[in-house]
Scaffold this motif. Structure first.
Motif, short mmCIF file in Angstrom:
data_model
loop_
_atom_site.label_atom_id
_atom_site.label_comp_id
_atom_site.label_asym_id
_atom_site.label_seq_id
_atom_site.Cartn_x
_atom_site.Cartn_y
_atom_site.Cartn_z
N HIS A 118 53.48 38.71 47.36
CA HIS A 118 53.42 37.70 48.42
C HIS A 118 52.37 37.96 49.48
O HIS A 118 52.07 37.10 50.28
N ASP A 119 51.79 39.18 49.47
CA ASP A 119 50.80 39.51 50.50
C ASP A 119 49.37 39.26 50.04
O ASP A 119 48.41 39.66 50.68
N ARG A 120 49.20 38.59 48.89
CA ARG A 120 47.83 38.33 48.40
C ARG A 120 47.75 36.96 47.72
O ARG A 120 48.74 36.40 47.30
N THR A 121 46.53 36.46 47.62
CA THR A 121 46.29 35.13 47.05
C THR A 121 46.61 35.10 45.57
O THR A 121 46.78 36.14 44.92
N VAL A 122 46.65 33.89 45.03
CA VAL A 122 46.81 33.70 43.58
C VAL A 122 45.75 34.50 42.84
O VAL A 122 46.04 35.23 41.88
N GLU A 123 44.50 34.35 43.26
CA GLU A 123 43.40 35.08 42.61
C GLU A 123 43.65 36.58 42.61
O GLU A 123 43.50 37.25 41.58
N LYS A 124 44.07 37.13 43.77
CA LYS A 124 44.28 38.58 43.88
C LYS A 124 45.50 39.02 43.06
O LYS A 124 45.52 40.13 42.53
N ASN A 125 46.52 38.16 42.95
CA ASN A 125 47.65 38.45 42.06
C ASN A 125 47.17 38.64 40.62
O ASN A 125 47.58 39.57 39.93
N LEU A 126 46.31 37.73 40.17
CA LEU A 126 45.85 37.77 38.79
C LEU A 126 44.85 38.91 38.58
O LEU A 126 44.88 39.58 37.54
N GLU A 127 44.00 39.15 39.57
CA GLU A 127 43.06 40.28 39.51
C GLU A 127 43.81 41.60 39.37
O GLU A 127 43.39 42.49 38.63
N PHE A 128 44.91 41.72 40.11
CA PHE A 128 45.71 42.95 40.08
C PHE A 128 46.18 43.27 38.66
O PHE A 128 46.08 44.40 38.19
N VAL A 129 46.67 42.25 37.96
CA VAL A 129 47.18 42.45 36.60
C VAL A 129 46.04 42.82 35.65
O VAL A 129 46.16 43.73 34.83
N LEU A 130 44.92 42.13 35.77
CA LEU A 130 43.78 42.44 34.89
C LEU A 130 43.28 43.86 35.14
O LEU A 130 43.00 44.60 34.19
N GLY A 131 43.18 44.24 36.41
CA GLY A 131 42.75 45.60 36.72
C GLY A 131 43.71 46.64 36.17
O GLY A 131 43.29 47.67 35.62
N ALA A 132 45.00 46.34 36.26
CA ALA A 132 46.03 47.28 35.78
C ALA A 132 46.04 47.40 34.26
O ALA A 132 46.55 48.37 33.71
N THR A 133 45.48 46.39 33.57
CA THR A 133 45.47 46.44 32.10
C THR A 133 44.07 46.73 31.55
O THR A 133 43.78 46.45 30.40
N GLY A 134 43.21 47.28 32.41
CA GLY A 134 41.95 47.84 31.90
C GLY A 134 40.71 47.00 32.05
O GLY A 134 39.63 47.41 31.61
N TRP A 135 40.79 45.82 32.66
CA TRP A 135 39.59 45.00 32.86
C TRP A 135 38.79 45.59 34.02
O TRP A 135 39.35 45.95 35.06
N THR A 136 37.46 45.65 33.89
CA THR A 136 36.62 46.23 34.95
C THR A 136 35.48 45.32 35.37
O THR A 136 35.04 45.38 36.51
N ASP A 137 34.99 44.46 34.46
CA ASP A 137 33.85 43.61 34.76
C ASP A 137 34.26 42.44 35.66
O ASP A 137 35.07 41.60 35.26
N LYS A 138 33.69 42.40 36.87
CA LYS A 138 34.12 41.39 37.86
C LYS A 138 33.87 39.96 37.37
O LYS A 138 34.68 39.07 37.62
N GLU A 139 32.77 39.76 36.68
CA GLU A 139 32.46 38.41 36.19
C GLU A 139 33.45 37.98 35.12
O GLU A 139 33.94 36.84 35.14
N GLU A 140 33.77 38.89 34.20
CA GLU A 140 34.74 38.57 33.15
C GLU A 140 36.13 38.32 33.75
O GLU A 140 36.85 37.42 33.31
N ILE A 141 36.48 39.12 34.75
CA ILE A 141 37.77 38.93 35.43
C ILE A 141 37.84 37.54 36.06
O ILE A 141 38.81 36.80 35.89
N SER A 142 36.78 37.16 36.76
CA SER A 142 36.74 35.85 37.43
C SER A 142 36.82 34.71 36.42
O SER A 142 37.55 33.73 36.62
N GLU A 143 36.11 34.85 35.31
CA GLU A 143 36.12 33.81 34.26
C GLU A 143 37.50 33.68 33.64
O GLU A 143 37.98 32.56 33.40
N ARG A 144 38.16 34.83 33.40
CA ARG A 144 39.49 34.78 32.76
C ARG A 144 40.51 34.14 33.71
O ARG A 144 41.36 33.35 33.28
N ILE A 145 40.40 34.43 35.00
CA ILE A 145 41.29 33.80 35.99
C ILE A 145 41.09 32.29 35.99
O ILE A 145 42.06 31.52 35.99
N ASP A 146 39.83 31.86 35.95
CA ASP A 146 39.53 30.42 35.86
C ASP A 146 40.19 29.79 34.64
O ASP A 146 40.78 28.72 34.71
#
Length: 226
Positions: free
Chosen positions: A96-124
């Protein structure tokens, strides 16, 4: 062409600590299948789901999920199993302390994603899939219950899972919102991701008939709703 089973249990036992909850469980769920999981409170639905995603140990019989033998799986491999499973809870479990984007970024980071562009595209992609691309910068408290659950479903889709395990995903939602979430889950199964949905909502099951697994008297039975 027959579809591959994503979940296969043969003569399995489901335990909660030392208590035997379900015995002699035989179950197969194939890719793209939509299956309901029903039963009274305390009948073993949640224990079965927790066993399938590695929260409770699988002991007896055969328990295969997404290519992993859960009777033999090592603790260090459970995160890899969970990348192939999307989990949706009744109470959304958004941060609850972060945006939708940051919620989804958190999960991707925790499961091994590192490329910021790929992370942003997958969230989209996942926000587009659930029809909430315009909510990327919203905080959870700014969203309706249905939107929060749709974001939780988007989160479950991030790693392109083979199956979604949904534990009472419409339990906290009003009837109209429940239909929206249900349509979304059905669409996901039609696109090839299996969905196993625990529910008490029999009206919903009549509206969207499918295969039913019932937990009752310490075991499960399977049937098909017409």
């Amino acid at each position: 062409m027959s579809k591959e089973p994503i979940i296969e249990l043969k003569k399995a036992s489901i335990f909660q600590r030392e208590n035997l909850i379900l015995a002699n469980v035989n179950l197969s769920i194939s890719e793209g299948e939509f299956v309901y999981l029903i039963g009274k409170t305390g009948s073993g639905k949640s224990s079965l789901l927790k066993t399938l995603y590695g929260e409770l140990p699988a002991r007896d019989g055969e328990v295969e999920v997404a290519g992993y033998d859960l009777t033999q799986i090592k603790r260090k491999d459970i995160p890899y199993l969970r990348r192939k499973i999307g989990i949706v809870f009744q109470d959304f479990q958004l941060l609850h302390d972060r945006t939708v984007e940051k919620n989804l970024e958190f999960v991707l980071g925790a499961t091994g994603w590192t490329d910021k562009e790929e992370i942003s595209e997958r969230i989209d992609e996942v926000l587009n899939e659930v029809g909430l691309k315009d909510k990327r910068q919203s905080m959870p408290h700014q969203l309706s219950g249905g939107e929060q659950q749709s974001i939780a479903i988007a989160r479950a889709l991030l790693n392109e899972p083979l199956i979604i395990l949904a534990d009472e995903p419409t339990g906290n939602l009003d009837p109209d919102t429940t239909i929206d979430v249900m349509r979304l889950l059905r669409k996901i199964s039609e696109s090839g991701t299996a969905v196993l949905m625990a529910t008490h909502n029999y009206t919903l099951m009549q509206k969207y008939p499918s295969r039913v697994i019932r937990c009752d008297n310490g075991t499960i039975t399977c049937s098909v709703m017409d």
